[in-house]
Design an enzyme around this catalytic site. Structure first.
Site, PDB file in Angstrom:
ATOM      1  N   ASN A   1       0.835  -1.202   0.000  1.00 16.03           N
ATOM      2  CA  ASN A   1       0.000   0.000   0.000  1.00 16.03           C
ATOM      3  C   ASN A   1       0.865   1.245   0.000  1.00 16.03           C
ATOM      4  O   ASN A   1       1.940   1.274   0.586  1.00 16.03           O
ATOM      5  CB  ASN A   1      -0.961  -0.004   1.197  1.00 16.03           C
ATOM      6  CG  ASN A   1      -0.414   0.755   2.387  1.00 16.03           C
ATOM      7  OD1 ASN A   1      -0.508   1.980   2.459  1.00 16.03           O
ATOM      8  ND2 ASN A   1       0.183   0.025   3.331  1.00 16.03           N
TER       9      ASN A   1
ATOM     10  N   PHE B   1      -1.826   8.184   4.176  1.00 15.47           N
ATOM     11  CA  PHE B   1      -2.611   8.783   5.269  1.00 15.47           C
ATOM     12  C   PHE B   1      -3.874   9.478   4.733  1.00 15.47           C
ATOM     13  O   PHE B   1      -4.207  10.602   5.128  1.00 15.47           O
ATOM     14  CB  PHE B   1      -1.789   9.801   6.062  1.00 15.47           C
ATOM     15  CG  PHE B   1      -0.696   9.231   6.910  1.00 15.47           C
ATOM     16  CD1 PHE B   1      -0.588   7.881   7.151  1.00 15.47           C
ATOM     17  CD2 PHE B   1       0.249  10.073   7.491  1.00 15.47           C
ATOM     18  CE1 PHE B   1       0.426   7.367   7.953  1.00 15.47           C
ATOM     19  CE2 PHE B   1       1.268   9.574   8.287  1.00 15.47           C
ATOM     20  CZ  PHE B   1       1.364   8.222   8.513  1.00 15.47           C
TER      21      PHE B   1
ATOM     22  N   SER C   1       5.480   5.261   8.778  1.00 17.70           N
ATOM     23  CA  SER C   1       4.899   4.941   7.477  1.00 17.70           C
ATOM     24  C   SER C   1       5.888   5.321   6.378  1.00 17.70           C
ATOM     25  O   SER C   1       6.484   6.404   6.424  1.00 17.70           O
ATOM     26  CB  SER C   1       3.593   5.705   7.275  1.00 17.70           C
ATOM     27  OG  SER C   1       3.165   5.580   5.921  1.00 17.70           O
TER      28      SER C   1
ATOM     29  N   ASN D   1       5.006   6.076   3.402  1.00 19.03           N
ATOM     30  CA  ASN D   1       4.228   6.716   2.342  1.00 19.03           C
ATOM     31  C   ASN D   1       4.030   8.219   2.493  1.00 19.03           C
ATOM     32  O   ASN D   1       3.315   8.823   1.704  1.00 19.03           O
ATOM     33  CB  ASN D   1       2.862   6.018   2.237  1.00 19.03           C
ATOM     34  CG  ASN D   1       2.993   4.557   1.904  1.00 19.03           C
ATOM     35  OD1 ASN D   1       3.803   4.174   1.068  1.00 19.03           O
ATOM     36  ND2 ASN D   1       2.215   3.718   2.578  1.00 19.03           N
ATOM     37  N   THR D   2       4.645   8.816   3.511  1.00 21.95           N
ATOM     38  CA  THR D   2       4.640  10.268   3.670  1.00 21.95           C
ATOM     39  C   THR D   2       6.087  10.750   3.607  1.00 21.95           C
ATOM     40  O   THR D   2       6.895  10.340   4.440  1.00 21.95           O
ATOM     41  CB  THR D   2       4.007  10.685   5.005  1.00 21.95           C
ATOM     42  OG1 THR D   2       2.633  10.304   5.018  1.00 21.95           O
ATOM     43  CG2 THR D   2       4.097  12.193   5.210  1.00 21.95           C
TER      44      THR D   2
ATOM     45  N   LYS E   1       5.035   4.140  17.227  1.00 24.58           N
ATOM     46  CA  LYS E   1       5.063   3.007  16.298  1.00 24.58           C
ATOM     47  C   LYS E   1       6.284   3.126  15.406  1.00 24.58           C
ATOM     48  O   LYS E   1       6.514   4.173  14.786  1.00 24.58           O
ATOM     49  CB  LYS E   1       3.789   2.975  15.456  1.00 24.58           C
ATOM     50  CG  LYS E   1       3.683   1.752  14.546  1.00 24.58           C
ATOM     51  CD  LYS E   1       2.294   1.649  13.931  1.00 24.58           C
ATOM     52  CE  LYS E   1       2.135   0.344  13.136  1.00 24.58           C
ATOM     53  NZ  LYS E   1       0.759   0.192  12.627  1.00 24.58           N
TER      54      LYS E   1
ATOM     55  N   ASN F   1       5.492  -1.303  11.804  1.00 24.28           N
ATOM     56  CA  ASN F   1       4.738  -0.831  10.649  1.00 24.28           C
ATOM     57  C   ASN F   1       5.076  -1.717   9.440  1.00 24.28           C
ATOM     58  O   ASN F   1       5.678  -2.772   9.587  1.00 24.28           O
ATOM     59  CB  ASN F   1       5.088   0.639  10.388  1.00 24.28           C
ATOM     60  CG  ASN F   1       3.932   1.424   9.803  1.00 24.28           C
ATOM     61  OD1 ASN F   1       3.241   0.955   8.905  1.00 24.28           O
ATOM     62  ND2 ASN F   1       3.703   2.623  10.303  1.00 24.28           N
TER      63      ASN F   1
END
Length: 341
Positions: free
Chosen positions: A114, A118, A181, A183-184, A215, A244
């Site tokens: 994925n 967010f 994450s 993805n940011t 996390k 994560n």
């Protein structure tokens, strides 16, 4: 029947669209009298309760952040047998996330890639729904996972996190700082100890009496994992979540062309199992016995949950397994844990 449904029907849909269809079913599961009927079949045994963070979890197994981003499925997931639901990741500002498609199945590996980014409706909307959820007669423990708004510069991240914490901490059973994450842009750089210490200190002050956790990513070096674990203890956090998603792609059975077509993003599911377990053991070795450690990553069966608990996890979370196991997944885990007593 679910495996047949998954193979013949759900795999024909875009994964994100299929998730939204599933969300509708889960929301119906939380409406009375459906919820009461479901609980008769899904409820964990009383001796599965876990007391942690000043709370009582009906089961050690819960839903990881990312599944219920906008606080719409809490009651339904509780009725399906999950002991806690970590909603979010929620950002201070609403944001659409990355362009679609951004969610990809690697079925052979029982995994998902994925790069959602967010996507969520923002902290103000989440707060409204959390107030409503807290009034529910029956609900699981609700954690709230917060992240950095994409439009906010990394240098201003602390202010952004504090804004979310002040709004959401009073409505959460526990709060999680997500700095892991992939993805940011720039987010994982916040895991550096010299950057993370002031961030966690500021968010802890803003959270007040709500237990605060952090996390972390599985892609950290072993010494970095232990440094962050000790930092979490030193700054007075209540716990840590490991882990994560990963940016690694080694050892996958899915054809390389399919993996390459999925592109960048976080990999979750079975391939993450061993590294997540290794990180759990590293963290547990670095923190006191009373420090809460929540293990996530590659968890699919009751044996997986039991293995994490035996390795020192206080609680265990899953996400990708829902895709491959279906809505009775938590019931399967709870029944498996009961049989293994």
């Amino acid at each position: 029947m679910y495996p047949l449904l998954f193979r013949t029907v759900l795999t024909r849909f875009d994964p994100e669209f299929a998730h939204h269809l599933g969300a509708l079913v889960i929301r119906v599961a939380g409406v009375e009298p459906v919820a009461s009927v479901l609980r008769r079949f899904t409820a964990p045994a009383p001796d599965q309760r876990v007391h942690a963070l000043g709370l009582t979890f009906e089961s050690p197994f819960g839903v990881a952040a990312g599944f219920d981003k906008n606080v719409t499925m809490g009651r339904g997931l509780g009725a399906l047998g999950f002991g806690h639901v970590e909603v979010g990741t929620v950002t201070a500002l609403p944001q659409p996330g990355n362009p679609k498609p951004r969610l990809f199945r690697l079925v052979v590996d029982r995994a998902v890639v994925n790069r959602m980014g967010f996507n969520n409706e923002g902290a103000a909307v989440a707060a409204t729904r959390l107030r409503r959820l807290r009034r529910a007669r029956r609900r699981p423990v609700i954690g709230v996972n917060i992240g950095k708004s994409r439009v906010v510069a990394v240098d201003d991240a602390t202010t952004d996190y504090v804004r979310s914490a002040r709004l959401l901490a009073p409505l959460a059973d526990y709060l999680v700082v997500n700095v892991s994450s992939p993805n940011t842009p720039g987010l994982r750089g916040l895991q550096a100890v010299e950057t993370l210490r002031p961030l966690l200190t500021a968010v802890k002050d803003a959270a007040g009496g709500t237990p605060l956790l952090v996390k972390i990513a599985p892609d950290l070096a072993d010494d970095e994992v232990q440094q962050i674990a000790r930092l979490a203890v030193d700054t007075g956090l209540a716990g840590l979540i490991a882990t994560n998603t990963t940016i690694e792609r080694a050892g996958l059975r899915t054809p390389a062309a399919t993996v390459e077509a999925a592109g960048a993003g976080g990999l979750s599911g079975a391939p993450l199992k061993q590294r997540s377990l290794d990180v759990l053991r590293l963290v547990r070795a670095a923190v006191p016995a009373e420090f809460v450690v929540i293990s996530a990553g590659g968890v699919e069966t009751a044996d997986d949950v039991r293995e994490r608990v035996d390795a020192g996890a206080t609680l265990v979370q899953g996400y990708t397994g829902f895709l491959y196991r279906g809505p009775l997944w938590a019931r399967q885990i709870n029944r498996g844990l009961a049989r293994g007593r």
